[in-house]
Design a protein around this motif. Structure first.
Motif, PDB file in Angstrom:
ATOM      1  N   ARG A  86      -7.720   7.094   0.882  1.00  0.00           N
ATOM      2  CA  ARG A  86      -6.607   7.540   1.709  1.00  0.00           C
ATOM      3  C   ARG A  86      -6.943   8.823   2.474  1.00  0.00           C
ATOM      4  NH1 ARG A  86      -1.469   5.580   1.213  1.00  0.00           N
ATOM      5  NH2 ARG A  86      -1.180   3.869  -0.291  1.00  0.00           N
ATOM      6  N   TYR A 107       0.868   5.806  13.292  1.00  0.00           N
ATOM      7  CA  TYR A 107       0.555   4.789  12.280  1.00  0.00           C
ATOM      8  C   TYR A 107      -0.279   3.654  12.861  1.00  0.00           C
ATOM      9  CZ  TYR A 107       1.086   1.249   8.696  1.00  0.00           C
ATOM     10  OH  TYR A 107       0.826   0.300   7.739  1.00  0.00           O
ATOM     11  N   ARG A 157       0.831  -1.218   0.000  1.00  0.00           N
ATOM     12  CA  ARG A 157       0.000   0.000   0.000  1.00  0.00           C
ATOM     13  C   ARG A 157       0.862   1.263   0.000  1.00  0.00           C
ATOM     14  NH1 ARG A 157      -3.520   2.812   4.241  1.00  0.00           N
ATOM     15  NH2 ARG A 157      -5.366   3.506   3.089  1.00  0.00           N
ATOM     16  N   GLU A 158       2.068   1.145   0.548  1.00  0.00           N
ATOM     17  CA  GLU A 158       2.979   2.293   0.558  1.00  0.00           C
ATOM     18  C   GLU A 158       3.675   2.492  -0.786  1.00  0.00           C
ATOM     19  OE1 GLU A 158       3.024   4.323   3.112  1.00  0.00           O
ATOM     20  OE2 GLU A 158       1.502   2.996   4.029  1.00  0.00           O
ATOM     21  N   ARG A 159       3.412   1.573  -1.729  1.00  0.00           N
ATOM     22  CA  ARG A 159       3.948   1.641  -3.089  1.00  0.00           C
ATOM     23  C   ARG A 159       5.464   1.806  -3.129  1.00  0.00           C
ATOM     24  NH1 ARG A 159      -0.786   5.420  -5.834  1.00  0.00           N
ATOM     25  NH2 ARG A 159      -2.441   3.886  -5.571  1.00  0.00           N
TER      26      ARG A 159
END
Length: 267
Positions: A166, A179, A76-78
């Protein structure tokens, strides 16, 4: 009212032919032979198989979800080469259960890759699949199943993450949420439907674990579906095999109903 019923009638007929009739036939076959269920319960392999299957679910499911969720959140953080990571992590989906079992057999057998590597490092080999060591056989099956089936949970979670905007995550970050707090209060609640589907599928499939364990341990580590195979193909008793299959079906339905109840939306 009549028109919607006409529209779904083909699907209902298909599902009835595919599931309802075989289920009724199976129940009739188990009840047709007197004492099928008592023979199942008196079988010395049945209760160890039930225990091993339950223990496999208790150990395997949390590990699979922990690994799959971690991998999905990383993607998801690419990061760079994220497409390559995704491809590598879903490769086990293309490998059949039996092929995966045979691959891991070449790893854990006495002269397999793992013992050869240990001997290269100066350690003595270990009988991982010895019938005298139930714990090491169980660990071998868990590792093989963890490699083979985690990718299914991973794909479902990745698909679920695609539908989470997001904006909520970023808004929580602006207001100072760390986080882990954002993960617990923002991401996971919106991911609940995907987690529910993955949990039901993996629990049912874990109840049906057979080929990997059969390739690695044979009947030395009995599982419920393995006992179904033994009674049907080896012992030539379809009635007892069907009785065990009905137990697996009942456990699958109870697990699915339990997950749906525990994870339903509270109003």
């Amino acid at each position: 009212m009549r028109k919607p019923l006409l529209l779904i009638a083909p699907s209902l007929l298909f599902m009835t032919a595919l599931f309802a009739w075989p289920l009724a036939a199976g129940i009739g076959q188990a009840l047709d032979q007197p004492g099928a269920f008592s023979r199942m319960l008196d079988d010395p392999y049945f209760w160890p198989a039930a225990r091993n299957t339950g223990l496999l679910i208790v150990v395997l499911i949390p590990l699979q979800f922990a690994f799959a969720l971690t991998m999905a959140l990383l993607l998801r953080e690419r990061p760079r080469l994220s497409g390559l990571y995704f491809f590598l992590w879903v490769i086990p989906l293309a490998v059949s259960d039996l092929a995966a079992g045979l691959v891991w057999l070449s790893v854990f057998t006495d002269r397999g890759y793992l013992n050869s590597f240990l001997e290269y490092l100066g350690f003595s080999g270990y009988p991982w699949l010895s019938h005298e060591n139930q714990a090491s056989m169980f660990v071998a099956v868990v590792i093989a199943e963890l490699w083979r089936a985690t990718s299914l949970v991973f794909v479902i979670i990745v698909a679920g993450l695609q539908g989470i905007p997001r904006d909520y995550d970023e808004a929580a970050a602006v207001f100072g949420a760390g986080y882990l707090r954002r993960l617990w209060h923002v991401v996971l609640p919106q991911l609940k439907p995907s987690l529910q589907v993955a949990l039901i599928l993996r629990t049912i499939l874990a109840l049906e674990t057979f080929a990997v364990a059969q390739a690695l341990t044979g009947r030395n580590l009995p599982l419920l579906v393995g006992e179904t195979y033994q009674w049907y193909s080896v012992l030539q008793n379809p009635a007892v095999a069907t009785a065990i299959a009905l137990v697996v079906l009942a456990l699958s339905m109870l697990a699915a109903a339990g997950y749906l109840h525990l994870m339903r939306e509270r109003t």
